[in-house]
Design an enzyme around this catalytic site. Structure first.
Site, PDB file in Angstrom:
ATOM      1  N   GLY A  68       0.816  -1.228   0.000  1.00  0.00           N
ATOM      2  CA  GLY A  68       0.000   0.000   0.000  1.00  0.00           C
ATOM      3  C   GLY A  68       0.838   1.260   0.000  1.00  0.00           C
ATOM      4  O   GLY A  68       0.560   2.200   0.753  1.00  0.00           O
ATOM      5  N   ALA A  69       1.855   1.285  -0.888  1.00  0.00           N
ATOM      6  CA  ALA A  69       2.884   2.328  -0.752  1.00  0.00           C
ATOM      7  C   ALA A  69       2.876   3.389  -1.852  1.00  0.00           C
ATOM      8  O   ALA A  69       3.832   4.141  -1.979  1.00  0.00           O
ATOM      9  CB  ALA A  69       4.258   1.675  -0.683  1.00  0.00           C
ATOM     10  N   ASP A  83      -4.412  -6.799  -3.654  1.00  0.00           N
ATOM     11  CA  ASP A  83      -5.405  -6.577  -2.601  1.00  0.00           C
ATOM     12  C   ASP A  83      -5.006  -7.488  -1.439  1.00  0.00           C
ATOM     13  O   ASP A  83      -5.041  -8.715  -1.570  1.00  0.00           O
ATOM     14  CB  ASP A  83      -6.797  -6.943  -3.132  1.00  0.00           C
ATOM     15  CG  ASP A  83      -7.887  -6.732  -2.092  1.00  0.00           C
ATOM     16  OD1 ASP A  83      -7.560  -6.627  -0.886  1.00  0.00           O
ATOM     17  OD2 ASP A  83      -9.059  -6.677  -2.488  1.00  0.00           O
ATOM     18  N   VAL A  84      -4.611  -6.891  -0.313  1.00  0.00           N
ATOM     19  CA  VAL A  84      -4.083  -7.715   0.792  1.00  0.00           C
ATOM     20  C   VAL A  84      -5.153  -8.554   1.487  1.00  0.00           C
ATOM     21  O   VAL A  84      -4.841  -9.370   2.341  1.00  0.00           O
ATOM     22  CB  VAL A  84      -3.298  -6.873   1.843  1.00  0.00           C
ATOM     23  CG1 VAL A  84      -2.112  -6.178   1.221  1.00  0.00           C
ATOM     24  CG2 VAL A  84      -4.206  -5.907   2.595  1.00  0.00           C
ATOM     25  N   ASN A 128       2.173  -2.109   5.445  1.00  0.00           N
ATOM     26  CA  ASN A 128       1.722  -0.722   5.585  1.00  0.00           C
ATOM     27  C   ASN A 128       0.261  -0.513   5.151  1.00  0.00           C
ATOM     28  O   ASN A 128      -0.429   0.349   5.686  1.00  0.00           O
ATOM     29  CB  ASN A 128       2.656   0.163   4.735  1.00  0.00           C
ATOM     30  CG  ASN A 128       2.198   1.598   4.670  1.00  0.00           C
ATOM     31  OD1 ASN A 128       2.397   2.361   5.600  1.00  0.00           O
ATOM     32  ND2 ASN A 128       1.561   1.982   3.560  1.00  0.00           N
ATOM     33  N   SER A 165      -0.520   1.620  15.327  1.00  0.00           N
ATOM     34  CA  SER A 165      -1.054   2.970  15.534  1.00  0.00           C
ATOM     35  C   SER A 165      -1.137   3.275  17.028  1.00  0.00           C
ATOM     36  O   SER A 165      -1.365   2.357  17.834  1.00  0.00           O
ATOM     37  CB  SER A 165      -2.459   3.065  14.933  1.00  0.00           C
ATOM     38  OG  SER A 165      -3.042   4.309  15.233  1.00  0.00           O
ATOM     39  N   TYR A 199     -11.271   0.467  14.003  1.00  0.00           N
ATOM     40  CA  TYR A 199      -9.873   0.732  13.623  1.00  0.00           C
ATOM     41  C   TYR A 199      -8.941   0.433  14.802  1.00  0.00           C
ATOM     42  O   TYR A 199      -7.939  -0.288  14.658  1.00  0.00           O
ATOM     43  CB  TYR A 199      -9.730   2.194  13.161  1.00  0.00           C
ATOM     44  CG  TYR A 199      -8.294   2.624  12.953  1.00  0.00           C
ATOM     45  CD1 TYR A 199      -7.618   2.317  11.771  1.00  0.00           C
ATOM     46  CD2 TYR A 199      -7.602   3.341  13.940  1.00  0.00           C
ATOM     47  CE1 TYR A 199      -6.292   2.708  11.580  1.00  0.00           C
ATOM     48  CE2 TYR A 199      -6.289   3.735  13.751  1.00  0.00           C
ATOM     49  CZ  TYR A 199      -5.642   3.409  12.567  1.00  0.00           C
ATOM     50  OH  TYR A 199      -4.328   3.796  12.389  1.00  0.00           O
ATOM     51  N   LYS A 231      -5.944  -2.459  15.063  1.00  0.00           N
ATOM     52  CA  LYS A 231      -4.521  -2.151  15.273  1.00  0.00           C
ATOM     53  C   LYS A 231      -4.019  -2.773  16.583  1.00  0.00           C
ATOM     54  O   LYS A 231      -2.868  -3.214  16.651  1.00  0.00           O
ATOM     55  CB  LYS A 231      -4.294  -0.635  15.263  1.00  0.00           C
ATOM     56  CG  LYS A 231      -4.484   0.010  13.886  1.00  0.00           C
ATOM     57  CD  LYS A 231      -3.429  -0.445  12.877  1.00  0.00           C
ATOM     58  CE  LYS A 231      -3.507   0.322  11.566  1.00  0.00           C
ATOM     59  NZ  LYS A 231      -2.487  -0.067  10.588  1.00  0.00           N
ATOM     60  N   ILE A 274       0.136  12.346  12.666  1.00  0.00           N
ATOM     61  CA  ILE A 274       1.109  12.642  11.608  1.00  0.00           C
ATOM     62  C   ILE A 274       0.489  13.660  10.651  1.00  0.00           C
ATOM     63  O   ILE A 274      -0.629  13.458  10.158  1.00  0.00           O
ATOM     64  CB  ILE A 274       1.495  11.363  10.813  1.00  0.00           C
ATOM     65  CG1 ILE A 274       1.954  10.239  11.767  1.00  0.00           C
ATOM     66  CG2 ILE A 274       2.559  11.684   9.764  1.00  0.00           C
ATOM     67  CD1 ILE A 274       3.164  10.534  12.631  1.00  0.00           C
TER      68      ILE A 274
HETATM   69  N1  LIG Z   1      -1.345   8.678   8.582  1.00  0.00           N
HETATM   70  C1  LIG Z   1      -1.339   8.614   9.893  1.00  0.00           C
HETATM   71  O1  LIG Z   1      -1.402   9.648  10.574  1.00  0.00           O
HETATM   72  C2  LIG Z   1      -1.242   7.293  10.621  1.00  0.00           C
HETATM   73  C3  LIG Z   1      -1.362   7.252  12.022  1.00  0.00           C
HETATM   74  C4  LIG Z   1      -1.298   6.016  12.661  1.00  0.00           C
HETATM   75  C5  LIG Z   1      -1.072   4.858  11.943  1.00  0.00           C
HETATM   76  N2  LIG Z   1      -0.950   4.924  10.597  1.00  0.00           N
HETATM   77  C6  LIG Z   1      -0.727   3.677   9.856  1.00  0.00           C
HETATM   78  O2  LIG Z   1       0.399   3.835   8.993  1.00  0.00           O
HETATM   79  C7  LIG Z   1       0.154   3.175   7.737  1.00  0.00           C
HETATM   80  C8  LIG Z   1       0.231   4.180   6.588  1.00  0.00           C
HETATM   81  O3  LIG Z   1      -0.641   5.268   6.859  1.00  0.00           O
HETATM   82  P1  LIG Z   1      -1.311   6.101   5.665  1.00  0.00           P
HETATM   83  O4  LIG Z   1      -2.142   7.147   6.309  1.00  0.00           O
HETATM   84  O5  LIG Z   1      -0.249   6.472   4.696  1.00  0.00           O
HETATM   85  O6  LIG Z   1      -2.244   4.951   5.053  1.00  0.00           O
HETATM   86  P2  LIG Z   1      -3.515   5.111   4.065  1.00  0.00           P
HETATM   87  O7  LIG Z   1      -3.246   6.240   3.141  1.00  0.00           O
HETATM   88  O8  LIG Z   1      -4.768   5.146   4.862  1.00  0.00           O
HETATM   89  O9  LIG Z   1      -3.475   3.708   3.314  1.00  0.00           O
HETATM   90  C9  LIG Z   1      -2.313   3.260   2.634  1.00  0.00           C
HETATM   91  C10 LIG Z   1      -2.688   2.454   1.441  1.00  0.00           C
HETATM   92  O10 LIG Z   1      -3.331   1.236   1.826  1.00  0.00           O
HETATM   93  C11 LIG Z   1      -3.850   0.718   0.635  1.00  0.00           C
HETATM   94  N3  LIG Z   1      -4.951  -0.229   0.881  1.00  0.00           N
HETATM   95  C12 LIG Z   1      -6.131  -0.056   1.502  1.00  0.00           C
HETATM   96  N4  LIG Z   1      -6.849  -1.201   1.474  1.00  0.00           N
HETATM   97  C13 LIG Z   1      -6.092  -2.122   0.805  1.00  0.00           C
HETATM   98  C14 LIG Z   1      -6.256  -3.493   0.447  1.00  0.00           C
HETATM   99  N5  LIG Z   1      -7.367  -4.189   0.745  1.00  0.00           N
HETATM  100  N6  LIG Z   1      -5.257  -4.108  -0.237  1.00  0.00           N
HETATM  101  C15 LIG Z   1      -4.140  -3.441  -0.555  1.00  0.00           C
HETATM  102  N7  LIG Z   1      -3.905  -2.158  -0.247  1.00  0.00           N
HETATM  103  C16 LIG Z   1      -4.887  -1.506   0.430  1.00  0.00           C
HETATM  104  C17 LIG Z   1      -4.319   1.896  -0.229  1.00  0.00           C
HETATM  105  O11 LIG Z   1      -3.777   1.670  -1.536  1.00  0.00           O
HETATM  106  P3  LIG Z   1      -4.402   2.333  -2.889  1.00  0.00           P
HETATM  107  O12 LIG Z   1      -4.332   3.823  -2.674  1.00  0.00           O
HETATM  108  O13 LIG Z   1      -3.488   1.845  -3.955  1.00  0.00           O
HETATM  109  O14 LIG Z   1      -5.808   1.814  -3.016  1.00  0.00           O
HETATM  110  C18 LIG Z   1      -3.681   3.102   0.495  1.00  0.00           C
HETATM  111  O15 LIG Z   1      -3.039   4.005  -0.371  1.00  0.00           O
HETATM  112  C19 LIG Z   1      -1.207   2.509   7.877  1.00  0.00           C
HETATM  113  O16 LIG Z   1      -1.057   1.181   8.313  1.00  0.00           O
HETATM  114  C20 LIG Z   1      -1.897   3.340   8.936  1.00  0.00           C
HETATM  115  O17 LIG Z   1      -2.915   2.655   9.625  1.00  0.00           O
HETATM  116  C21 LIG Z   1      -1.032   6.114   9.909  1.00  0.00           C
END
Ligand SMILES: NC(=O)c1ccc[n+]([C@@H]2O[C@H](COP(=O)([O-])OP(=O)(O)OC[C@H]3O[C@@H](n4cnc5c(N)ncnc54)[C@H](OP(=O)(O)O)[C@@H]3O)[C@@H](O)[C@H]2O)c1
Length: 246
Positions: free
Chosen positions: A16-17, A67-68, A94, A145, A158, A162, A190
């Site tokens: 998911g990067a 798709d994970v 991720n 998280s 959620y 986590k 973040i």
């Molecule tokens: N951002 C924050 O503040 C924050 C805080 C705490 C924890 N986290 C954790 O850190 C990680 C990254 O955060 P983020 O905010 O960058 O994540 P995000 O944008 O919410 O998601 C990352 C990617 O996950 C992919 N995804 C969703 N469902 C999927 C599935 N079924 N199969 C494959 N890919 C899937 C999507 O890919 P596509 O776009 O290609 O569909 C999305 O771009 C996550 O695990 C999140 O829970 C983030």
């Protein structure tokens, strides 16, 4: 400047990067000298653009749709990464879903979807990657998280997904030792520059002991730590939250 030797000769897979934190982690891995595979589900254009950026670091890079939540899809993706890049040294789980829903409005489908992606996804991808990770005495980094350690009222599904991932990290660390080290990076607040979140981010920065929100670079640095840390460090949940959870 990142040390180009930190991960040179290694292969890092980040799920998911295509965007946001996963993108920052993939770029940090390439800057550290690793060959990088990323997966995407819907963000094909962003994934293609990122592959070009990764290749600027003189490393091999590829993007695969996956798709994970789909077992067959995950199995095929892992085989493709291993055959294209020759190995998997570090897996970063991720990919995730984040949703804000009041408790009484969470449907069974929403509950199941978030667990299928945030908890079962890392389990599936890790299980399929095991033979390759074992060969390289590899590492798994799960993205947890602060919400997996502290309850957030409008994110019950959620937070629970986590929290389960944090426990999965510890159970995997014990069962996969001594071959594979498994750790979690758990981000707090973040700031990814979203305009709609500006007021909320300002409020959260004031409540944070470090008096700011985290950045993608803060999170990527923590992932790089576990990617290159002594193998003896395993089963850890590292908060990247500026002290917000204290
Ligand atoms: N951002 C924050 O503040 C924050 C805080 C705490 C924890 N986290 C954790 O850190 C990680 C990254 O955060 P983020 O905010 O960058 O994540 P995000 O944008 O919410 O998601 C990352 C990617 O996950 C992919 N995804 C969703 N469902 C999927 C599935 N079924 N199969 C494959 N890919 C899937 C999507 O890919 P596509 O776009 O290609 O569909 C999305 O771009 C996550 O695990 C999140 O829970 C983030």
């Amino acid at each position: 400047m990142t040390d180009k030797r930190l991960l040179s000769g290694k292969t890092v897979l980040v799920t998911g990067a295509a965007k946001r934190l996963g993108r920052a982690i993939a770029l940090a891995a390439a800057a550290a000298g690793a060959n990088v595979a990323i997966t995407y589900r819907t963000s094909a254009r962003e994934a293609r653009a990122l592959v070009a950026e990764l290749a600027n670091h003189d490393v091999e890079a590829l993007a695969i749709r996956c798709d994970v939540t789909d077992e067959k899809n995950v199995s095929e993706m892992i085989k493709e990464v291993a055959s294209e890049l020759g190995a998997i040294d570090v897996l970063v789980n991720n990919a995730a879903i984040y949703e804000t829903i009041d408790f009484e409005k969470i449907t069974v489908a929403e509950w199941d979807d978030i667990f299928a992606t945030n908890t079962r996804g890392p389990f599936l991808v890790s299980r399929e990657a095991l033979p390759y990770l074992k060969k390289r005495r590899g590492r798994i980094v799960n993205m947890g998280s602060l919400g997996g350690l502290r309850p957030w009222a409008s994110h019950a599904h959620y937070c629970s997904s986590k929290a389960a991932l944090h426990m999965l990290t510890q159970a995997m660390a014990k069962s996969l030792a001594p071959d594979i080290a498994v750790n979690t990076v758990a981000p707090g607040m973040i700031d990814l520059g979203e305009k709609s979140a500006t007021a909320f981010m300002k409020k959260m920065a004031k409540q944070t002991p470090m008096l700011r929100n985290g950045t993608a670079a803060d999170v990527a640095a923590a992932v790089m730590f576990f990617a290159a840390a002594p193998h003896f460090i395993t089963g850890q949940i590292m908060l990247v939250d500026g002290g917000l959870g204290l």
